[in-house]
Write a protein that holds these residues in place. Structure first.
Motif, PDB file in Angstrom:
ATOM      1  N   VAL A   1      11.899  -1.231   3.156  1.00 12.57           N
ATOM      2  CA  VAL A   1      12.361  -0.113   3.993  1.00 12.57           C
ATOM      3  C   VAL A   1      13.638   0.483   3.418  1.00 12.57           C
ATOM      4  CG1 VAL A   1      13.046   0.587   6.315  1.00 12.57           C
ATOM      5  CG2 VAL A   1      11.306  -1.194   6.022  1.00 12.57           C
ATOM      6  N   GLU A   2      14.572  -0.369   3.034  1.00 14.23           N
ATOM      7  CA  GLU A   2      15.835   0.115   2.476  1.00 14.23           C
ATOM      8  C   GLU A   2      15.603   0.911   1.191  1.00 14.23           C
ATOM      9  OE1 GLU A   2      18.316  -3.312   2.021  1.00 14.23           O
ATOM     10  OE2 GLU A   2      18.133  -3.846   4.134  1.00 14.23           O
ATOM     11  N   ALA A   3      14.658   0.460   0.361  1.00 10.46           N
ATOM     12  CA  ALA A   3      14.380   1.150  -0.903  1.00 10.46           C
ATOM     13  C   ALA A   3      13.876   2.568  -0.652  1.00 10.46           C
ATOM     14  CB  ALA A   3      13.360   0.366  -1.721  1.00 10.46           C
ATOM     15  N   VAL A   4      13.029   2.733   0.367  1.00  6.91           N
ATOM     16  CA  VAL A   4      12.539   4.073   0.707  1.00  6.91           C
ATOM     17  C   VAL A   4      13.690   4.950   1.182  1.00  6.91           C
ATOM     18  CG1 VAL A   4      11.072   5.385   2.287  1.00  6.91           C
ATOM     19  CG2 VAL A   4      10.199   3.297   1.221  1.00  6.91           C
ATOM     20  N   LEU A   5      14.572   4.402   1.997  1.00 10.39           N
ATOM     21  CA  LEU A   5      15.714   5.161   2.484  1.00 10.39           C
ATOM     22  C   LEU A   5      16.655   5.531   1.333  1.00 10.39           C
ATOM     23  CD1 LEU A   5      16.406   3.059   5.698  1.00 10.39           C
ATOM     24  CD2 LEU A   5      15.543   5.414   5.635  1.00 10.39           C
ATOM     25  N   GLU A   6      16.885   4.596   0.432  1.00 10.93           N
ATOM     26  CA  GLU A   6      17.742   4.865  -0.723  1.00 10.93           C
ATOM     27  C   GLU A   6      17.146   5.964  -1.606  1.00 10.93           C
ATOM     28  OE1 GLU A   6      17.985   1.041  -2.455  1.00 10.93           O
ATOM     29  OE2 GLU A   6      19.509   0.293  -1.047  1.00 10.93           O
ATOM     30  N   ALA A   7      15.830   5.923  -1.781  1.00 10.21           N
ATOM     31  CA  ALA A   7      15.168   6.962  -2.577  1.00 10.21           C
ATOM     32  C   ALA A   7      15.306   8.321  -1.903  1.00 10.21           C
ATOM     33  CB  ALA A   7      13.688   6.609  -2.765  1.00 10.21           C
ATOM     34  N   GLY A   8      15.207   8.339  -0.575  1.00 10.61           N
ATOM     35  CA  GLY A   8      15.355   9.593   0.157  1.00 10.61           C
ATOM     36  C   GLY A   8      16.765  10.155   0.092  1.00 10.61           C
ATOM     37  N   ILE A   9      17.755   9.280   0.107  1.00 14.24           N
ATOM     38  CA  ILE A   9      19.147   9.722  -0.032  1.00 14.24           C
ATOM     39  C   ILE A   9      19.376  10.295  -1.425  1.00 14.24           C
ATOM     40  CG2 ILE A   9      21.550   8.928  -0.099  1.00 14.24           C
ATOM     41  CD1 ILE A   9      20.679   6.794   2.014  1.00 14.24           C
ATOM     42  N   GLU A  10      18.837   9.602  -2.428  1.00 18.79           N
ATOM     43  CA  GLU A  10      19.003  10.044  -3.810  1.00 18.79           C
ATOM     44  C   GLU A  10      18.305  11.377  -4.067  1.00 18.79           C
ATOM     45  OE1 GLU A  10      18.050   8.444  -8.361  1.00 18.79           O
ATOM     46  OE2 GLU A  10      17.997   7.051  -6.661  1.00 18.79           O
TER      47      GLU A  10
ATOM     48  N   SER B   1       6.362  11.061  -1.200  1.00 22.72           N
ATOM     49  CA  SER B   1       7.783  11.364  -1.044  1.00 22.72           C
ATOM     50  C   SER B   1       8.414  10.318  -0.127  1.00 22.72           C
ATOM     51  CB  SER B   1       7.951  12.751  -0.429  1.00 22.72           C
ATOM     52  OG  SER B   1       7.518  12.749   0.928  1.00 22.72           O
ATOM     53  N   PRO B   2       9.743  10.186  -0.146  1.00 26.43           N
ATOM     54  CA  PRO B   2      10.393   9.227   0.765  1.00 26.43           C
ATOM     55  C   PRO B   2      10.025   9.466   2.221  1.00 26.43           C
ATOM     56  CG  PRO B   2      11.934   9.902  -0.919  1.00 26.43           C
ATOM     57  CD  PRO B   2      10.718  10.764  -1.089  1.00 26.43           C
ATOM     58  N   THR B   3       9.927  10.714   2.626  1.00 24.31           N
ATOM     59  CA  THR B   3       9.550  11.025   4.003  1.00 24.31           C
ATOM     60  C   THR B   3       8.139  10.521   4.308  1.00 24.31           C
ATOM     61  OG1 THR B   3      10.975  12.971   4.082  1.00 24.31           O
ATOM     62  CG2 THR B   3       9.161  12.900   5.646  1.00 24.31           C
ATOM     63  N   GLU B   4       7.214  10.756   3.380  1.00 19.24           N
ATOM     64  CA  GLU B   4       5.830  10.292   3.562  1.00 19.24           C
ATOM     65  C   GLU B   4       5.760   8.767   3.576  1.00 19.24           C
ATOM     66  OE1 GLU B   4       3.377  13.941   1.377  1.00 19.24           O
ATOM     67  OE2 GLU B   4       4.116  12.240   0.191  1.00 19.24           O
ATOM     68  N   GLN B   5       6.526   8.132   2.692  1.00 21.54           N
ATOM     69  CA  GLN B   5       6.493   6.670   2.626  1.00 21.54           C
ATOM     70  C   GLN B   5       7.072   6.037   3.889  1.00 21.54           C
ATOM     71  OE1 GLN B   5       7.479   4.551  -0.966  1.00 21.54           O
ATOM     72  NE2 GLN B   5       7.327   6.412  -2.196  1.00 21.54           N
ATOM     73  N   LEU B   6       8.132   6.626   4.428  1.00 19.29           N
ATOM     74  CA  LEU B   6       8.711   6.081   5.653  1.00 19.29           C
ATOM     75  C   LEU B   6       7.723   6.203   6.813  1.00 19.29           C
ATOM     76  CD1 LEU B   6      11.355   4.781   6.641  1.00 19.29           C
ATOM     77  CD2 LEU B   6      12.067   7.055   7.412  1.00 19.29           C
ATOM     78  N   ALA B   7       7.032   7.331   6.882  1.00 19.54           N
ATOM     79  CA  ALA B   7       6.021   7.518   7.927  1.00 19.54           C
ATOM     80  C   ALA B   7       4.874   6.523   7.746  1.00 19.54           C
ATOM     81  CB  ALA B   7       5.497   8.946   7.903  1.00 19.54           C
TER      82      ALA B   7
ATOM     83  N   ARG C   1       0.834  -1.211   0.000  1.00 19.30           N
ATOM     84  CA  ARG C   1       0.000   0.000   0.000  1.00 19.30           C
ATOM     85  C   ARG C   1       0.868   1.261   0.000  1.00 19.30           C
ATOM     86  NH1 ARG C   1      -3.504  -3.292   3.257  1.00 19.30           N
ATOM     87  NH2 ARG C   1      -2.437  -2.688   5.182  1.00 19.30           N
ATOM     88  N   VAL C   2       1.949   1.217   0.745  1.00 20.73           N
ATOM     89  CA  VAL C   2       2.860   2.369   0.781  1.00 20.73           C
ATOM     90  C   VAL C   2       3.484   2.586  -0.590  1.00 20.73           C
ATOM     91  CG1 VAL C   2       5.007   3.256   1.762  1.00 20.73           C
ATOM     92  CG2 VAL C   2       3.336   2.124   3.243  1.00 20.73           C
ATOM     93  N   ARG C   3       3.908   1.530  -1.216  1.00 25.36           N
ATOM     94  CA  ARG C   3       4.545   1.637  -2.535  1.00 25.36           C
ATOM     95  C   ARG C   3       3.560   2.173  -3.569  1.00 25.36           C
ATOM     96  NH1 ARG C   3       7.350  -3.688  -4.247  1.00 25.36           N
ATOM     97  NH2 ARG C   3       5.182  -4.404  -4.102  1.00 25.36           N
ATOM     98  N   GLU C   4       2.316   1.742  -3.498  1.00 32.28           N
ATOM     99  CA  GLU C   4       1.300   2.214  -4.443  1.00 32.28           C
ATOM    100  C   GLU C   4       0.944   3.679  -4.220  1.00 32.28           C
ATOM    101  OE1 GLU C   4      -1.859  -0.512  -3.794  1.00 32.28           O
ATOM    102  OE2 GLU C   4      -0.804  -2.212  -4.724  1.00 32.28           O
ATOM    103  N   HIS C   5       1.137   4.158  -2.991  1.00 29.60           N
ATOM    104  CA  HIS C   5       0.806   5.555  -2.670  1.00 29.60           C
ATOM    105  C   HIS C   5       1.700   6.527  -3.425  1.00 29.60           C
ATOM    106  CE1 HIS C   5      -0.603   8.963  -0.345  1.00 29.60           C
ATOM    107  NE2 HIS C   5       0.650   9.288  -0.061  1.00 29.60           N
ATOM    108  N   ARG C   6       2.950   6.158  -3.644  1.00 24.78           N
ATOM    109  CA  ARG C   6       3.901   6.959  -4.420  1.00 24.78           C
ATOM    110  C   ARG C   6       4.119   8.359  -3.834  1.00 24.78           C
ATOM    111  NH1 ARG C   6       5.078   4.415  -9.115  1.00 24.78           N
ATOM    112  NH2 ARG C   6       3.641   2.809  -9.847  1.00 24.78           N
TER     113      ARG C   6
END
Length: 208
Positions: free
Chosen positions: A146-155, A94-100, A87-92
């Motif tokens: 989780v790692e993918a969201v963090l990687e997207a946020g770093i990028e 920002s990385p901050t929003e997805q992590l929350a 569900r988080v991935r489908e929401h698309r």
């Protein structure tokens, strides 16, 4: 209840009928509570049968074995956790929003399935063979989310240049530990705790 009783209850014995699955789910849920109270190795098959009002034959008919029951409890947790990650991935967002959102979804599972989560976190070493392999595979799949969201946020520059794998482990430890104290009807809801955690964690990893 014997095997034939289970077959009759299932309307002819089809293992894929909706009624069979409902009964099996009920056994998994009841058994999670029993095992959470006693521990997996200390819980006998007799206690599981008594707790579910089943004979041994019927228990094996629905579950297969004591370890298969343990695997099913782990699957119940992972099914819910991975659905939340989807569900988080489908929401698309920002990385901050997805992590929350990941935090909200995870704490919702912990709050709704406290006994299952206790068994999940304490008894996974009892899984062997294919059951252990499947558990590790699914757990790693969630860690990758989780790692993918963090990687997207770093990028994107939302997060500092951190080690995604180590940071994911810190995030998971922060959230998973709540199984010890997050209770239904407590002073804080799962959603409120998730909001606090998101604020604390994101502030810690946000880019200056």
């Amino acid at each position: 209840m014997g095997v034939m009783d289970a077959l009759d209850e299932n309307g002819g014995g089809s293992p894929r009928s909706a009624k069979w699955h409902r009964r099996r789910d009920d056994i998994i849920d009841r058994s999670a509570t029993i095992i959470a109270q006693r521990g997996f190795h200390a819980t006998s098959t007799t206690e599981l049968c008594e707790g579910n009002q089943l004979g041994k034959g019927a228990l094996y008919y629905y579950i297969g074995s004591k370890e298969e029951l343990l695997a099913a409890i782990h699957d119940r947790v992972m099914d819910e956790v991975l659905l939340g990650a989807d569900r988080v991935r489908e929401h698309r967002g920002s990385p901050t929003e997805q992590l929350a959102m990941l935090g909200t979804e995870l704490l919702d599972v912990i709050a709704r399935y406290p006994d299952h989560v206790w068994v999940f976190l304490h008894e996974f070493p009892a899984l062997t063979g294919d059951n252990a392999t499947q558990f590790r595979k699914r757990r790693r799949e969630y860690e990758h989310h989780v790692e993918a969201v963090l990687e997207a946020g770093i990028e994107s520059g939302d997060f500092r240049d951190l080690d995604p794998k180590l940071t994911a482990r810190a995030w998971l430890g922060m959230h998973n530990y709540t199984y010890l104290w997050l209770k239904a009807g407590g002073s804080l809801s799962a959603a409120q705790v998730a909001d606090w955690f998101a604020d604390i964690f994101v502030r810690g990893i946000a880019s200056p």
